[in-house]
Enzyme design. Sequence first.
Site, short mmCIF file in Angstrom:
data_model
loop_
_atom_site.label_atom_id
_atom_site.label_comp_id
_atom_site.label_asym_id
_atom_site.label_seq_id
_atom_site.Cartn_x
_atom_site.Cartn_y
_atom_site.Cartn_z
N PRO A 22 0.78 -1.24 0.00
CA PRO A 22 0.00 0.00 0.00
C PRO A 22 0.82 1.29 0.00
O PRO A 22 0.23 2.37 -0.02
CB PRO A 22 -0.79 -0.11 1.30
CG PRO A 22 0.11 -0.89 2.21
CD PRO A 22 0.82 -1.88 1.32
N ASP A 67 3.46 1.60 -11.44
CA ASP A 67 2.26 2.42 -11.39
C ASP A 67 2.57 3.73 -10.68
O ASP A 67 3.46 3.79 -9.83
CB ASP A 67 1.16 1.69 -10.61
CG ASP A 67 0.57 0.54 -11.41
OD1 ASP A 67 0.83 0.46 -12.63
OD2 ASP A 67 -0.13 -0.28 -10.80
N LYS A 124 -1.85 5.58 -14.28
CA LYS A 124 -2.96 6.34 -14.84
C LYS A 124 -3.37 7.43 -13.86
O LYS A 124 -3.33 7.25 -12.66
CB LYS A 124 -4.14 5.41 -15.11
CG LYS A 124 -3.80 4.35 -16.12
CD LYS A 124 -4.82 3.26 -16.14
CE LYS A 124 -4.26 2.10 -16.97
NZ LYS A 124 -5.13 0.94 -16.96
N ASP A 134 -1.57 -5.74 -4.41
CA ASP A 134 -1.29 -7.07 -4.96
C ASP A 134 -1.68 -7.07 -6.43
O ASP A 134 -2.73 -6.55 -6.79
CB ASP A 134 -2.10 -8.13 -4.21
CG ASP A 134 -1.89 -9.51 -4.81
OD1 ASP A 134 -0.81 -10.08 -4.58
OD2 ASP A 134 -2.77 -10.00 -5.54
N ALA A 159 -4.61 -3.50 -0.43
CA ALA A 159 -5.06 -2.35 0.38
C ALA A 159 -6.00 -2.76 1.51
O ALA A 159 -5.91 -2.23 2.62
CB ALA A 159 -5.73 -1.32 -0.53
N MET A 210 -12.42 1.91 -4.05
CA MET A 210 -13.23 2.83 -4.82
C MET A 210 -12.78 4.27 -4.68
O MET A 210 -11.97 4.59 -3.81
CB MET A 210 -14.67 2.75 -4.32
CG MET A 210 -14.82 3.25 -2.91
SD MET A 210 -16.45 2.85 -2.24
CE MET A 210 -17.50 3.47 -3.53
N GLY A 265 -4.29 4.77 4.00
CA GLY A 265 -4.04 3.68 4.93
C GLY A 265 -2.58 3.26 4.99
O GLY A 265 -1.94 3.12 3.96
#
Lengths: 248, 248
Positions: free
Chosen positions: A12, A35, A57, A90, A119, A170, A199
């Site tokens: 995370p 990422d 992204k 993951d 997460a 989300m 988190g």
Amino acid sequence: SSGSVVLVGAGPGDPGLLTLRALRALNEADVILHDRLVGAGVLELARRDAERIEVGKQAGQHHTTQDGIHALLLQHARAGRRVVRLKGGDPFVFGRGGEELEFLRAHAIPYEVVPGITAAVACAAYAGVPLTHRDHAQSVRFVTAHCQSSRDTLDWAALAQERQTLAVYMGVAELGVLQARLLEHGRAASTPFALIENGSRPEQRVVTGTLGNLAERALVHAVRSPALLILGEVAALASTLGWFGAPP
Amino acid sequence: SSGSVVLVGAGPGDPGLLTLRALRALNEADVILHDRLVGAGVLELARRDAERIEVGKQAGQHHTTQDGIHALLLQHARAGRRVVRLKGGDPFVFGRGGEELEFLRAHAIPYEVVPGITAAVACAAYAGVPLTHRDHAQSVRFVTAHCQSSRDTLDWAALAQERQTLAVYMGVAELGVLQARLLEHGRAASTPFALIENGSRPEQRVVTGTLGNLAERALVHAVRSPALLILGEVAALASTLGWFGAPP
């Protein structure tokens, strides 16, 4: 010499939540395709002279498409390099890792997979919310609700069942829809939630409440992404078991 | 001086799947209370002179009760020691970590939590089975079916829904009941499964098939615990994406 790809889950954000295997892969990498959300602290642990390529992204900005990521993986592996494909969390939980492996397999590129702390598991640990509990939840379900099509295909009646924990990956913008649909399908308005922003990071915040006031509480506290929602009886434990960062 | 407890997830057995934080906690521990299933390789990474206490459970043998574990945690923490409570997988996914923290909180013992790679995530990575997939599964659900009471409280109709992955933490003996109930509630007999024995360990085996022949295939291949079941369309990918150990 033939290159290869290691698909690595970075967890995370906290570099301390990398696995030893992930660290080794980062130390041996020639190229790292990462990422955007992978933390700077994680990238600092990689081999100093490894080439780093951000392929993440971001809404409204230029980004590398999934096909573009595939092309980069192929190009660097065919050039004989040890490629690390580094993803937040993951790679097999809402990470599109499966699609990347299908592409690599189809092109006969050898690969390995290193799992990461997803997460939901990280946020639960750092917020003091057990995802399952003998008395409250016999199962936990990981769901995403990021886009219209994912929301339309979800089985809301099943999601609204009691005695299960939902961990929802989300955007904060989708909380209102989630709240409305779960209530419509019969989940009690009194069901506790814990909404965990950043988190496991030093700036972690946990906002708690009940399904009936979910969207309102998120708005009042100006919760922003990245955030993870835990919904279910176990979420009430955040108030007593929380140990990291500011109290909820 | 006041002692403390770190509740640590050890992952599925491979020491390479420990996190850096878990390794640090093991290096700083005075006492380690560990489950039986935590691998020897993991315990070897701990401080050499740390006291190791096995508190795991094994069918038919003497074991420490949950109350006994609580008493040991309290005794060592009150003696001023740095206690690591080391659990297989993640402490908050079928690990009873929540109950241990409630006990510690009630007795004012300070604690932290280090998440671990839970069996479903590890087995998925090492078997080449993405738990979610754009085309096949919008959610993944972790379920246990270890005892009669957990099976009776499960919502089988919801579990039988399509387009979700089930990751079932269970004994091999329960596969027949699971198969029968899911078929009764309408999950298609053609739904693929991957049953992963000793996931992420050198002796890993993956047995594949469909829900209609699940118990029979497990019997023919003499699958033994620890085993994890992944059921859903994604499980079919084990045959093409598998990369570790013997092919399925």
